[in-house]
Design a protein around this motif. Structure first.
Motif, short mmCIF file in Angstrom:
data_model
loop_
_atom_site.label_atom_id
_atom_site.label_comp_id
_atom_site.label_asym_id
_atom_site.label_seq_id
_atom_site.Cartn_x
_atom_site.Cartn_y
_atom_site.Cartn_z
N ALA A 1 -4.29 -0.83 -2.79
CA ALA A 1 -3.82 -1.87 -3.00
C ALA A 1 -3.78 -2.53 -1.43
CB ALA A 1 -2.44 -1.86 -3.32
N GLU B 1 9.11 -0.15 -1.48
CA GLU B 1 7.68 -0.50 -2.17
C GLU B 1 6.42 0.09 -1.80
OE1 GLU B 1 9.80 -2.66 -0.48
OE2 GLU B 1 11.08 -3.52 -2.29
N GLU B 2 6.70 0.88 -0.61
CA GLU B 2 5.51 1.69 0.01
C GLU B 2 5.66 3.12 -0.36
OE1 GLU B 2 4.42 -0.72 3.85
OE2 GLU B 2 6.41 0.05 3.96
N ILE C 1 6.47 6.38 -3.60
CA ILE C 1 6.68 6.78 -5.03
C ILE C 1 7.77 8.00 -4.98
CG2 ILE C 1 5.63 7.70 -6.77
CD1 ILE C 1 3.40 6.07 -6.60
N PHE D 1 9.53 3.27 -7.12
CA PHE D 1 8.99 3.34 -8.33
C PHE D 1 8.91 5.08 -8.61
CE2 PHE D 1 5.40 4.64 -11.13
CZ PHE D 1 5.28 3.65 -11.77
N MET E 1 0.94 -1.02 0.06
CA MET E 1 0.02 -0.06 0.16
C MET E 1 0.79 1.29 -0.37
SD MET E 1 -3.04 1.03 2.53
CE MET E 1 -3.85 2.55 2.52
N LEU E 2 0.41 2.35 -0.65
CA LEU E 2 1.16 3.44 -0.81
C LEU E 2 1.19 4.40 0.51
CD1 LEU E 2 2.65 5.49 -2.60
CD2 LEU E 2 0.45 6.65 -3.15
N ILE F 1 -2.15 5.62 -11.49
CA ILE F 1 -1.43 4.88 -10.60
C ILE F 1 -1.52 5.07 -9.13
CG2 ILE F 1 1.12 4.42 -10.08
CD1 ILE F 1 1.81 4.65 -12.91
N LEU F 2 -1.62 6.37 -8.74
CA LEU F 2 -2.03 6.77 -7.34
C LEU F 2 -3.32 6.08 -6.83
CD1 LEU F 2 -1.03 10.53 -7.42
CD2 LEU F 2 0.32 8.70 -6.43
N ARG G 1 -4.60 3.43 -8.05
CA ARG G 1 -4.41 1.70 -7.81
C ARG G 1 -3.38 1.41 -6.55
NH1 ARG G 1 -2.51 0.91 -12.78
NH2 ARG G 1 -0.62 0.96 -12.42
N ARG G 2 -2.56 2.22 -6.25
CA ARG G 2 -1.66 2.01 -5.47
C ARG G 2 -2.36 2.23 -3.91
NH1 ARG G 2 4.09 2.18 -6.13
NH2 ARG G 2 4.23 2.13 -4.12
N ILE G 3 -3.13 3.19 -3.88
CA ILE G 3 -3.68 3.61 -2.48
C ILE G 3 -4.89 2.51 -2.32
CG2 ILE G 3 -5.84 4.92 -3.37
CD1 ILE G 3 -3.35 5.73 -0.43
#
Length: 219
Positions: free
Chosen positions: A219, A158-159, A161, A179, A1-2, A212-213, A215-217
């Protein structure tokens, strides 16, 4: 998760390169060094002051390089009074704040510049972590500044950007395993991808970023 967004400063939070170029040109004029766009792109953007002045003034001592660096940064702060945030930046910071996503700064700039720039942009309090050149033994392109930010945030690569605009910055972010988005304020999309950018965007309103944001939030 972001959990965090990590930003470079010059050319990323704000299109400040023209002011930096003006400051370098002003203080190096006495040495007969002409600063144009090509020299700025090849020898200045993304580099530390130590590297810049060693390249441009190789006949001077390290102490003299440091003196010139201090004069240049003072000139920059004097000139950088009316800069505006990068398009879409404030909306992005609001989005992060509303979702509990931390915001961090990683820059090769000295602390006085970082403090001045964030104050001018009105975003100082948004950044929970600030890593400047004085906080680390090695600046970008070494990944240490980003690794330091991740450690202070208490998260893994991984958490987060990263957002960068220069080859050295992108190499640092990718070296830390992040990323990374490449902002196209000084280089082309091809140039940014060549140094590792996962995606390139002209500003923070690009739909590719928001896809992308979201999608990542989730996850």
């Amino acid at each position: 998760m972001l959990k965090a967004l990590i930003f470079d400063m010059d050319g990323t939070l704000v299109h400040s390169d023209p002011v930096h170029l003006q400051a370098f040109a002003e203080i190096l004029k006495a040495e007969g060094v002409v600063i144009d766009d090509e020299i700025y792109r090849n020898s200045i953007i993304g580099h530390t002051n130590e590297s810049i002045f060693a390249t441009l003034l190789p006949h001077l001592t390290v102490a003299e390089h440091e003196e010139y660096a201090d004069r240049k940064e003072a000139a920059f702060r004097r000139l950088a009074q009316d800069l505006e945030p990068m398009e879409g930046l404030l909306e992005l910071l609001d989005w992060a704040n509303g979702r509990g996503v931390e915001i961090a700064l990683v820059t090769n700039a000295p602390i006085l510049n970082a403090t001045h720039m964030l104050d001018v942009l009105g975003v100082t309090e948004r950044f929970s972590v600030k890593v400047t050149i004085g906080d680390v033994a090695r600046g970008k392109p070494d990944p240490l500044p980003y690794l330091t930010a991740l450690d202070r945030l208490g998260i893994s690569a991984e958490e987060a950007i990263a957002f960068e605009d220069s080859p050295s910055g992108m190499k640092a972010a990718k070296g830390a395993g992040l990323f990374s988005f490449g902002l196209l304020t000084g280089l082309t999309a091809g140039e940014m991808r060549a140094v590792g950018a996962d995606r390139t965007i002209p500003n923070f309103r690009d739909p590719a970023l928001w896809e992308i944001l979201e999608r990542r939030i989730a996850a």
